[in-house]
Design a protein around this motif. Structure first.
Motif, PDB file in Angstrom:
ATOM      1  N   ILE A  97      10.540  75.720 -43.278  1.00  0.00           N
ATOM      2  CA  ILE A  97      11.055  74.483 -42.687  1.00  0.00           C
ATOM      3  C   ILE A  97      10.072  73.332 -42.857  1.00  0.00           C
ATOM      4  CG2 ILE A  97      12.579  75.643 -41.060  1.00  0.00           C
ATOM      5  CD1 ILE A  97      10.425  75.288 -38.882  1.00  0.00           C
ATOM      6  N   PHE A  98       8.837  73.635 -43.207  1.00  0.00           N
ATOM      7  CA  PHE A  98       7.809  72.614 -43.361  1.00  0.00           C
ATOM      8  C   PHE A  98       7.593  72.178 -44.804  1.00  0.00           C
ATOM      9  CE2 PHE A  98       6.651  74.640 -39.353  1.00  0.00           C
ATOM     10  CZ  PHE A  98       6.430  73.538 -38.548  1.00  0.00           C
ATOM     11  N   TYR A  99       7.904  73.038 -45.754  1.00  0.00           N
ATOM     12  CA  TYR A  99       7.559  72.775 -47.145  1.00  0.00           C
ATOM     13  C   TYR A  99       8.250  71.507 -47.656  1.00  0.00           C
ATOM     14  CZ  TYR A  99       6.820  73.326 -52.140  1.00  0.00           C
ATOM     15  OH  TYR A  99       6.479  73.111 -53.451  1.00  0.00           O
ATOM     16  N   GLN A 100       7.461  70.466 -47.886  1.00  0.00           N
ATOM     17  CA  GLN A 100       7.901  69.182 -48.410  1.00  0.00           C
ATOM     18  C   GLN A 100       9.067  68.570 -47.612  1.00  0.00           C
ATOM     19  OE1 GLN A 100       8.320  69.416 -52.699  1.00  0.00           O
ATOM     20  NE2 GLN A 100       6.125  69.649 -52.946  1.00  0.00           N
ATOM     21  N   THR A 101       9.003  68.745 -46.285  1.00  0.00           N
ATOM     22  CA  THR A 101       9.976  68.102 -45.391  1.00  0.00           C
ATOM     23  C   THR A 101       9.202  67.209 -44.421  1.00  0.00           C
ATOM     24  OG1 THR A 101       9.966  69.665 -43.520  1.00  0.00           O
ATOM     25  CG2 THR A 101      11.365  70.242 -45.425  1.00  0.00           C
ATOM     26  N   PRO A 102       9.887  66.325 -43.721  1.00  0.00           N
ATOM     27  CA  PRO A 102       9.220  65.482 -42.718  1.00  0.00           C
ATOM     28  C   PRO A 102       9.093  66.147 -41.346  1.00  0.00           C
ATOM     29  CG  PRO A 102      11.489  64.786 -42.962  1.00  0.00           C
ATOM     30  CD  PRO A 102      11.252  65.879 -43.975  1.00  0.00           C
ATOM     31  N   GLU A 104       6.904  68.198 -39.864  1.00  0.00           N
ATOM     32  CA  GLU A 104       5.608  68.107 -39.173  1.00  0.00           C
ATOM     33  C   GLU A 104       5.439  66.730 -38.540  1.00  0.00           C
ATOM     34  OE1 GLU A 104       0.901  69.100 -39.968  1.00  0.00           O
ATOM     35  OE2 GLU A 104       2.249  68.969 -41.687  1.00  0.00           O
ATOM     36  N   TYR A 105       5.794  65.688 -39.268  1.00  0.00           N
ATOM     37  CA  TYR A 105       5.708  64.326 -38.748  1.00  0.00           C
ATOM     38  C   TYR A 105       6.662  64.139 -37.569  1.00  0.00           C
ATOM     39  CZ  TYR A 105       5.808  59.244 -38.569  1.00  0.00           C
ATOM     40  OH  TYR A 105       5.742  57.953 -38.143  1.00  0.00           O
ATOM     41  N   LEU A 106       7.882  64.630 -37.700  1.00  0.00           N
ATOM     42  CA  LEU A 106       8.872  64.531 -36.627  1.00  0.00           C
ATOM     43  C   LEU A 106       8.362  65.203 -35.349  1.00  0.00           C
ATOM     44  CD1 LEU A 106      11.715  63.993 -35.437  1.00  0.00           C
ATOM     45  CD2 LEU A 106      12.467  66.073 -36.599  1.00  0.00           C
ATOM     46  N   LEU A 107       7.826  66.408 -35.475  1.00  0.00           N
ATOM     47  CA  LEU A 107       7.307  67.115 -34.303  1.00  0.00           C
ATOM     48  C   LEU A 107       6.176  66.337 -33.646  1.00  0.00           C
ATOM     49  CD1 LEU A 107       7.288  70.790 -35.660  1.00  0.00           C
ATOM     50  CD2 LEU A 107       8.962  69.748 -34.109  1.00  0.00           C
ATOM     51  N   ALA A 108       5.298  65.758 -34.460  1.00  0.00           N
ATOM     52  CA  ALA A 108       4.199  64.955 -33.918  1.00  0.00           C
ATOM     53  C   ALA A 108       4.745  63.729 -33.184  1.00  0.00           C
ATOM     54  CB  ALA A 108       3.247  64.537 -35.033  1.00  0.00           C
ATOM     55  N   GLN A 109       5.739  63.080 -33.759  1.00  0.00           N
ATOM     56  CA  GLN A 109       6.329  61.902 -33.134  1.00  0.00           C
ATOM     57  C   GLN A 109       6.983  62.243 -31.798  1.00  0.00           C
ATOM     58  OE1 GLN A 109       6.375  58.463 -34.194  1.00  0.00           O
ATOM     59  NE2 GLN A 109       4.633  59.432 -35.184  1.00  0.00           N
ATOM     60  N   GLN A 110       7.556  63.423 -31.712  1.00  0.00           N
ATOM     61  CA  GLN A 110       8.235  63.857 -30.494  1.00  0.00           C
ATOM     62  C   GLN A 110       7.268  64.502 -29.500  1.00  0.00           C
ATOM     63  OE1 GLN A 110      10.834  61.986 -31.203  1.00  0.00           O
ATOM     64  NE2 GLN A 110      12.264  63.459 -30.381  1.00  0.00           N
ATOM     65  N   GLY A 111       6.012  64.700 -29.905  1.00  0.00           N
ATOM     66  CA  GLY A 111       5.013  65.297 -29.020  1.00  0.00           C
ATOM     67  C   GLY A 111       5.182  66.793 -28.835  1.00  0.00           C
ATOM     68  N   SER A 129       8.388  80.106 -42.125  1.00  0.00           N
ATOM     69  CA  SER A 129       8.282  78.937 -41.245  1.00  0.00           C
ATOM     70  C   SER A 129       7.278  79.187 -40.131  1.00  0.00           C
ATOM     71  CB  SER A 129       9.650  78.592 -40.666  1.00  0.00           C
ATOM     72  OG  SER A 129      10.547  78.250 -41.720  1.00  0.00           O
ATOM     73  N   ALA A 130       7.287  80.405 -39.586  1.00  0.00           N
ATOM     74  CA  ALA A 130       6.313  80.755 -38.543  1.00  0.00           C
ATOM     75  C   ALA A 130       4.890  80.682 -39.098  1.00  0.00           C
ATOM     76  CB  ALA A 130       6.607  82.143 -37.986  1.00  0.00           C
ATOM     77  N   LEU A 131       4.699  81.158 -40.321  1.00  0.00           N
ATOM     78  CA  LEU A 131       3.377  81.081 -40.944  1.00  0.00           C
ATOM     79  C   LEU A 131       2.959  79.626 -41.137  1.00  0.00           C
ATOM     80  CD1 LEU A 131       0.869  82.211 -42.332  1.00  0.00           C
ATOM     81  CD2 LEU A 131       2.208  82.350 -44.441  1.00  0.00           C
ATOM     82  N   ASP A 132       3.856  78.814 -41.656  1.00  0.00           N
ATOM     83  CA  ASP A 132       3.518  77.409 -41.884  1.00  0.00           C
ATOM     84  C   ASP A 132       3.252  76.665 -40.571  1.00  0.00           C
ATOM     85  OD1 ASP A 132       3.464  77.539 -44.612  1.00  0.00           O
ATOM     86  OD2 ASP A 132       5.287  76.368 -44.945  1.00  0.00           O
ATOM     87  N   ALA A 133       3.948  77.017 -39.510  1.00  0.00           N
ATOM     88  CA  ALA A 133       3.651  76.419 -38.201  1.00  0.00           C
ATOM     89  C   ALA A 133       2.260  76.848 -37.742  1.00  0.00           C
ATOM     90  CB  ALA A 133       4.703  76.829 -37.177  1.00  0.00           C
ATOM     91  N   HIS A 134       1.963  78.122 -37.896  1.00  0.00           N
ATOM     92  CA  HIS A 134       0.665  78.660 -37.470  1.00  0.00           C
ATOM     93  C   HIS A 134      -0.493  77.944 -38.165  1.00  0.00           C
ATOM     94  CE1 HIS A 134      -2.311  81.572 -36.160  1.00  0.00           C
ATOM     95  NE2 HIS A 134      -2.637  81.790 -37.410  1.00  0.00           N
ATOM     96  N   ILE A 135      -0.386  77.732 -39.466  1.00  0.00           N
ATOM     97  CA  ILE A 135      -1.493  77.076 -40.165  1.00  0.00           C
ATOM     98  C   ILE A 135      -1.584  75.588 -39.819  1.00  0.00           C
ATOM     99  CG2 ILE A 135      -1.539  78.757 -42.033  1.00  0.00           C
ATOM    100  CD1 ILE A 135      -0.179  76.700 -43.834  1.00  0.00           C
ATOM    101  N   ARG A 136      -0.541  75.053 -39.200  1.00  0.00           N
ATOM    102  CA  ARG A 136      -0.556  73.663 -38.729  1.00  0.00           C
ATOM    103  C   ARG A 136      -0.932  73.571 -37.243  1.00  0.00           C
ATOM    104  NH1 ARG A 136       2.776  73.990 -42.953  1.00  0.00           N
ATOM    105  NH2 ARG A 136       3.052  72.138 -44.272  1.00  0.00           N
TER     106      ARG A 136
END
Length: 190
Positions: A97-102, A104-111, A129-136
């Motif tokens: 869900i993170f690969y070349q999508t916005p 991460e930015y959306l989640l940051a904007q929403q807190g 997606s869980a792995l990509d969230a974990h590394i972020r």
């Protein structure tokens, strides 16, 4: 207090792909838990974010994807979990869900600092997606009964990997803590 968002992965689907015949029964089994989780999230005012494949059509937008899925042979799997007017929508092209999508930015904007995952496929898109969230450094909860799989053994292994290697919470949907939202808000309504 940590802020959560519910992420619905790849549920806007025509099921016209390899392995669909194996996936569809698992989706049917997971659908009641997904519906319950969606209902709770919406009632509590959490952001609900649909992240969905674009079916290889680079001109697609969420209404086109939804219309196509609702005209398909398995509309009964899409209708109960369709986005409402306040849902957020991100189109993806690959498994994560993170690969070349916005996203991460959306989640940051929403807190948002914890995402709750439901949808499909446990041993593919949910795992990656869980792995990509974990590394972020975004905490992850996976609603174990609200995700569908193709291969049961691989799904069980994916749950173990998410818990052990990614510090994910893997819980039945009725035990998932959605945190506190503001009723009537969320779903992108800020």
């Amino acid at each position: 207090m940590p802020k959560r968002a519910l992420v619905v992965i790849d549920m806007i689907n025509t099921y016209e792909h390899e392995d669909a015949d194996v996936l569809v029964p698992s989706v049917r089994e997971a659908l009641p838990a997904m519906r319950g989780l969606l209902g709770r999230a919406r009632e509590q005012g959490l952001d609900v974010i649909y992240v969905n494949d674009n079916f290889g059509r680079w001109r697609s937008h969420h209404d086109e994807l939804l219309d196509s899925a609702l005209r398909g042979p398995h509309a009964d799997l899409v209708e109960p979990v369709r986005p409402d007017g306040r849902s957020l929508f991100v189109v993806k092209a690959r498994h994560s869900i993170f690969y070349q999508t916005p996203l991460e930015y959306l989640l940051a904007q929403q807190g948002v600092d914890r995402i709750v995952l439901c949808g499909q496929v446990t041993e593919q898109c949910v795992l990656y997606s869980a792995l990509d969230a974990h590394i972020r450094h975004i905490a992850v909860t996976v609603a174990s009964d609200a995700v569908a799989h193709i291969h049961p053994g691989l799904a069980r292994a994916a749950f173990r990997m998410m818990e052990r290697n990614m510090n994910a919470e893997v819980l039945p949907s009725d035990r998932v803590d959605l945190g506190e939202g503001v009723p009537g808000e969320g779903h992108g309504g800020r």
